[in-house]
Motif scaffolding. Sequence first.
Motif, PDB file in Angstrom:
ATOM      1  N   ALA A   1       1.355  -2.848   9.358  1.00  0.00           N
ATOM      2  CA  ALA A   1       2.203  -3.325   8.263  1.00  0.00           C
ATOM      3  C   ALA A   1       3.365  -4.148   8.816  1.00  0.00           C
ATOM      4  O   ALA A   1       3.850  -3.908   9.924  1.00  0.00           O
ATOM      5  CB  ALA A   1       2.738  -2.140   7.464  1.00  0.00           C
TER       6      ALA A   1
ATOM      7  N   SER B   1       0.859  -1.180   0.000  1.00  0.00           N
ATOM      8  CA  SER B   1       0.000   0.000   0.000  1.00  0.00           C
ATOM      9  C   SER B   1       0.898   1.234   0.000  1.00  0.00           C
ATOM     10  O   SER B   1       1.827   1.341   0.797  1.00  0.00           O
ATOM     11  CB  SER B   1      -0.943   0.007   1.203  1.00  0.00           C
ATOM     12  OG  SER B   1      -0.241  -0.164   2.422  1.00  0.00           O
TER      13      SER B   1
ATOM     14  N   VAL C   1       7.596  -0.960   6.979  1.00  0.00           N
ATOM     15  CA  VAL C   1       7.270   0.418   6.637  1.00  0.00           C
ATOM     16  C   VAL C   1       8.458   1.038   5.900  1.00  0.00           C
ATOM     17  O   VAL C   1       9.586   1.015   6.395  1.00  0.00           O
ATOM     18  CB  VAL C   1       6.938   1.261   7.883  1.00  0.00           C
ATOM     19  CG1 VAL C   1       6.675   2.719   7.499  1.00  0.00           C
ATOM     20  CG2 VAL C   1       5.733   0.681   8.618  1.00  0.00           C
TER      21      VAL C   1
ATOM     22  N   THR D   1      -3.351   0.521   8.099  1.00  0.00           N
ATOM     23  CA  THR D   1      -2.478  -0.027   7.058  1.00  0.00           C
ATOM     24  C   THR D   1      -1.016   0.289   7.354  1.00  0.00           C
ATOM     25  O   THR D   1      -0.122  -0.469   6.964  1.00  0.00           O
ATOM     26  CB  THR D   1      -2.848   0.533   5.666  1.00  0.00           C
ATOM     27  OG1 THR D   1      -2.778   1.968   5.690  1.00  0.00           O
ATOM     28  CG2 THR D   1      -4.247   0.096   5.264  1.00  0.00           C
ATOM     29  N   LEU D   2      -0.776   1.392   8.060  1.00  0.00           N
ATOM     30  CA  LEU D   2       0.578   1.744   8.484  1.00  0.00           C
ATOM     31  C   LEU D   2       0.967   1.003   9.752  1.00  0.00           C
ATOM     32  O   LEU D   2       2.030   0.377   9.814  1.00  0.00           O
ATOM     33  CB  LEU D   2       0.672   3.256   8.700  1.00  0.00           C
ATOM     34  CG  LEU D   2       1.901   3.796   9.436  1.00  0.00           C
ATOM     35  CD1 LEU D   2       3.184   3.454   8.698  1.00  0.00           C
ATOM     36  CD2 LEU D   2       1.792   5.312   9.636  1.00  0.00           C
TER      37      LEU D   2
ATOM     38  N   PHE E   1       3.896  -1.096   3.801  1.00  0.00           N
ATOM     39  CA  PHE E   1       3.317   0.245   3.700  1.00  0.00           C
ATOM     40  C   PHE E   1       4.416   1.184   3.244  1.00  0.00           C
ATOM     41  O   PHE E   1       5.511   1.212   3.828  1.00  0.00           O
ATOM     42  CB  PHE E   1       2.759   0.702   5.051  1.00  0.00           C
ATOM     43  CG  PHE E   1       2.217   2.119   5.039  1.00  0.00           C
ATOM     44  CD1 PHE E   1       0.872   2.356   4.829  1.00  0.00           C
ATOM     45  CD2 PHE E   1       3.070   3.207   5.228  1.00  0.00           C
ATOM     46  CE1 PHE E   1       0.370   3.656   4.815  1.00  0.00           C
ATOM     47  CE2 PHE E   1       2.580   4.508   5.211  1.00  0.00           C
ATOM     48  CZ  PHE E   1       1.230   4.729   4.999  1.00  0.00           C
TER      49      PHE E   1
END
Length: 340
Positions: free
Chosen positions: A255, A240, A258, A251-252, A306
């Motif tokens: 994850a 994403s 990152v 979503t962050l 992410f």
Amino acid sequence: MGDTSTPHTHPDAAAERGLRVLSTSDLAGIDISLADVVGTVEGAYQALAAGESDNPRKLTVTPADGHSVAYAMLGRDGNREVVAIKTSYKHGLQHGREEQHYYTTLTLYDDVTGLPVAMMDCGRIGSLRTPAVTALLARECARPGAASALVIGTGTQGRLALPFLLTTRPDLERLMLFGTHPDGVNAVREELRRHFPQREVDVVTDVRAAASEADIVVATAGGHTPAAVQADWLRPGALSILVGHGLAPSTLHRADRVVATSEAQMNVTGTDMADAAGELPAVDAEFPAVIAGTALGRGGPDERVFAYNSGLVVTDIVLGHRFAQLALDQGLGQRVSLWQ
């Protein structure tokens, strides 16, 4: 794919003590391939990762009532040996987009001769630089064999996202789009057809279902989008990429990895993705290091990654310099004797 231009070739304007001004219309007529843009931007990351370039944190000023915001970003690209400052000013933030005023400029100086190169409208530079970075993130961080992509939003970044994605990931089989503005949806289709006439995009209305099928999700929407993709909607191995809006904070925070173009910038501009305590997670890798091969963009095929795409001024510098080269070769722009 690296920087496609000769690093130490400096535009003829550097031989003048005047300043070559390149307008919006000057830059609009320049033909540049998507691959050229991607390669030029990648070169900026390589030079930054090698310690040859400087990209200080941006300065920001805004009045107490928040009706305007201004940024200044100074940087130096060591590969091309160019120094530049980018300014950005937006007025009327309390109004709708059609009532706002927005101006962004880039001024380039040749760090070999010490002379000015050009001053230009930076609108087209930014509109190309950002989706090029998204395409590089997809190349480096998407799972092997990624076959589907979902783009959320139909503004400037949404319209260019798919053509750039196909430039670095030509293996993508299914292209999906979620947008709420019919004119924007049509513009996305037209832009895709212009660059890849044989490809089609599926317009989706169920964001959750589309996100669950996508290997790559690119969120470019404005702040009023109804889309908010949740972490548990994403399939194993999904990437994403946050450019604008359309991804929920989960979503962050959930994850497996990152990646950010700049952790410092994410901590300043990504506060809307903070958790209930106002915190953002640590970044596992900064993207210049991923491009350089000294950090991993992905640790395994099933990792949910992410990626935070925020602009670095060194990418504006190299792309602006590339446009200046092309413009001066074509005799575009107006010489202004600013210092005479």
